[in-house]
Design a protein around this motif. Structure first.
Motif, PDB file in Angstrom:
ATOM      1  N   GLY A   1     104.681   3.079  35.212  1.00  0.00           N
ATOM      2  CA  GLY A   1     105.085   4.310  34.621  1.00  0.00           C
ATOM      3  C   GLY A   1     105.188   4.690  33.179  1.00  0.00           C
ATOM      4  O   GLY A   1     105.438   3.619  32.745  1.00  0.00           O
TER       5      GLY A   1
ATOM      6  N   ASP B   1     107.664   5.525  31.507  1.00  0.00           N
ATOM      7  CA  ASP B   1     108.809   4.850  31.291  1.00  0.00           C
ATOM      8  C   ASP B   1     109.084   3.405  31.275  1.00  0.00           C
ATOM      9  O   ASP B   1     110.238   2.752  30.990  1.00  0.00           O
ATOM     10  CB  ASP B   1     110.051   5.544  32.201  1.00  0.00           C
ATOM     11  CG  ASP B   1     109.715   5.051  33.654  1.00  0.00           C
ATOM     12  OD1 ASP B   1     108.967   4.435  33.854  1.00  0.00           O
ATOM     13  OD2 ASP B   1     110.492   5.559  34.565  1.00  0.00           O
TER      14      ASP B   1
ATOM     15  N   LYS C   1     108.840   1.339  33.781  1.00  0.00           N
ATOM     16  CA  LYS C   1     109.122   0.618  35.006  1.00  0.00           C
ATOM     17  C   LYS C   1     108.188   0.753  35.943  1.00  0.00           C
ATOM     18  O   LYS C   1     106.837   1.356  35.893  1.00  0.00           O
ATOM     19  CB  LYS C   1     110.291   1.729  35.776  1.00  0.00           C
ATOM     20  CG  LYS C   1     111.503   1.733  34.944  1.00  0.00           C
ATOM     21  CD  LYS C   1     112.610   2.668  35.524  1.00  0.00           C
ATOM     22  CE  LYS C   1     113.790   2.834  34.859  1.00  0.00           C
ATOM     23  NZ  LYS C   1     114.772   3.642  35.528  1.00  0.00           N
TER      24      LYS C   1
ATOM     25  N   TYR D   1     106.627   1.238  39.929  1.00  0.00           N
ATOM     26  CA  TYR D   1     106.935   1.990  40.841  1.00  0.00           C
ATOM     27  C   TYR D   1     106.050   1.654  42.139  1.00  0.00           C
ATOM     28  O   TYR D   1     104.969   1.267  41.997  1.00  0.00           O
ATOM     29  CB  TYR D   1     106.929   3.676  40.617  1.00  0.00           C
ATOM     30  CG  TYR D   1     107.656   4.110  39.631  1.00  0.00           C
ATOM     31  CD1 TYR D   1     108.967   4.668  40.049  1.00  0.00           C
ATOM     32  CD2 TYR D   1     107.323   4.035  38.374  1.00  0.00           C
ATOM     33  CE1 TYR D   1     109.865   4.959  39.015  1.00  0.00           C
ATOM     34  CE2 TYR D   1     108.238   4.366  37.403  1.00  0.00           C
ATOM     35  CZ  TYR D   1     109.345   4.882  37.744  1.00  0.00           C
ATOM     36  OH  TYR D   1     110.461   5.635  36.999  1.00  0.00           O
TER      37      TYR D   1
ATOM     38  N   ASP E   1     111.571  12.326  46.537  1.00  0.00           N
ATOM     39  CA  ASP E   1     111.002  11.605  45.376  1.00  0.00           C
ATOM     40  C   ASP E   1     109.754  12.341  45.083  1.00  0.00           C
ATOM     41  O   ASP E   1     108.832  12.724  45.822  1.00  0.00           O
ATOM     42  CB  ASP E   1     110.611  10.224  45.445  1.00  0.00           C
ATOM     43  CG  ASP E   1     111.875   9.132  45.573  1.00  0.00           C
ATOM     44  OD1 ASP E   1     112.832   9.559  44.766  1.00  0.00           O
ATOM     45  OD2 ASP E   1     111.805   8.202  46.408  1.00  0.00           O
TER      46      ASP E   1
ATOM     47  N   TYR F   1     106.498  11.580  42.521  1.00  0.00           N
ATOM     48  CA  TYR F   1     105.792  10.724  41.381  1.00  0.00           C
ATOM     49  C   TYR F   1     104.504  11.498  40.932  1.00  0.00           C
ATOM     50  O   TYR F   1     103.635  11.766  41.869  1.00  0.00           O
ATOM     51  CB  TYR F   1     105.135   9.387  42.000  1.00  0.00           C
ATOM     52  CG  TYR F   1     106.191   8.440  42.443  1.00  0.00           C
ATOM     53  CD1 TYR F   1     107.674   8.392  42.114  1.00  0.00           C
ATOM     54  CD2 TYR F   1     105.954   7.279  43.383  1.00  0.00           C
ATOM     55  CE1 TYR F   1     108.976   7.937  42.608  1.00  0.00           C
ATOM     56  CE2 TYR F   1     107.076   6.428  43.650  1.00  0.00           C
ATOM     57  CZ  TYR F   1     108.386   6.593  43.276  1.00  0.00           C
ATOM     58  OH  TYR F   1     109.394   5.924  43.423  1.00  0.00           O
TER      59      TYR F   1
ATOM     60  N   PRO G   1     109.089  10.501  37.920  1.00  0.00           N
ATOM     61  CA  PRO G   1     108.414   9.492  37.182  1.00  0.00           C
ATOM     62  C   PRO G   1     106.821   9.814  36.885  1.00  0.00           C
ATOM     63  O   PRO G   1     106.437  10.596  37.880  1.00  0.00           O
ATOM     64  CB  PRO G   1     108.651   8.368  38.358  1.00  0.00           C
ATOM     65  CG  PRO G   1     109.784   8.437  38.838  1.00  0.00           C
ATOM     66  CD  PRO G   1     109.970  10.004  38.825  1.00  0.00           C
TER      67      PRO G   1
ATOM     68  N   LEU H   1     103.244   8.031  36.616  1.00  0.00           N
ATOM     69  CA  LEU H   1     102.825   6.957  36.847  1.00  0.00           C
ATOM     70  C   LEU H   1     101.147   6.910  36.106  1.00  0.00           C
ATOM     71  O   LEU H   1     100.511   7.984  36.107  1.00  0.00           O
ATOM     72  CB  LEU H   1     102.557   6.262  38.298  1.00  0.00           C
ATOM     73  CG  LEU H   1     103.883   5.858  38.831  1.00  0.00           C
ATOM     74  CD1 LEU H   1     104.776   6.933  38.859  1.00  0.00           C
ATOM     75  CD2 LEU H   1     103.438   5.750  40.417  1.00  0.00           C
TER      76      LEU H   1
END
Length: 196
Positions: free
Chosen positions: A69, A71, A73, A75, A116, A118, A143, A145
């Protein structure tokens, strides 16, 4: 706006053609050479029907993936989840994606404790700087991605932006939405997914 539609139409034609081994015959059949493609002739199905046939269907397991992502991180999707998931495929130049973005933010805020979200930027068709600017302009807090090689978009048999895929807690696809819906229509599908 018209230019983006032509670009999207061109991308759709190329994507559909790339899905089949018999590229030249498909193109000729689309543009009326009088020949039908080997794939179509053998199956008796149109190109769009064949594309739809390979798309994830409601009740089938969502294709598994692991993707980085914005950020930093990673996923993952595959198998059981803590919460259902709305997977949104988009590009920064896509006008319908711009129209849908404020609704996604509102719905993510409203259902974030149960759902969630994404947002998958298909960076293969976009520019990273433009994607970052889009995220900032629309205030995405969920998030984002980056599908830099279009691998995930292909796994989900994407054919247009935006595409939303609703996945339940068991990791099964419940709905695939190509194009935009009104906020109310999308929220109704989310409520159905959440059983609320």
């Amino acid at each position: 706006m018209k230019r983006n539609r032509w670009i999207l139409a061109g991308l759709l034609v190329l994507l559909a053609a790339a899905l089949y081994e018999n590229y030249d015959k498909e193109i000729k059949s689309w543009f009326g050479s009088g020949e039908s493609s080997a794939t179509e002739a053998e199956s008796g199905k149109s190109v769009s029907a064949l594309v739809a046939e390979n798309a994830p269907k409601p009740g089938t397991p969502a294709p598994e993936f692991s993707l980085a992502g914005l950020d930093g991180k990673t996923y993952e999707v595959g198998g059981k989840r803590d919460k259902p998931l709305l997977l949104n495929f988009w590009a920064s130049w896509c006008d319908p994606c711009k129209e849908e973005a404020p609704d996604l933010v509102k719905l993510a805020d409203k259902y974030g404790s149960q759902l969630d979200v994404y947002a998958v930027n298909v960076t293969f068709y976009d520019k990273l700087d433009n994607a970052k600017e889009f995220v900032e302009n629309y205030g995405y807090t969920f998030p984002v991605l980056l599908d830099e090689k279009e691998k995930l978009y292909r796994m989900y048999n994407g054919i247009a932006f935006p595409t939303n895929v609703l996945i339940d807690e068991n990791g099964k696809v419940q709905d695939v939405i190509v194009g935009t819906l009104s906020k109310e229509e999308l929220e109704a599908k989310i409520k159905k997914l959440l059983n609320v």
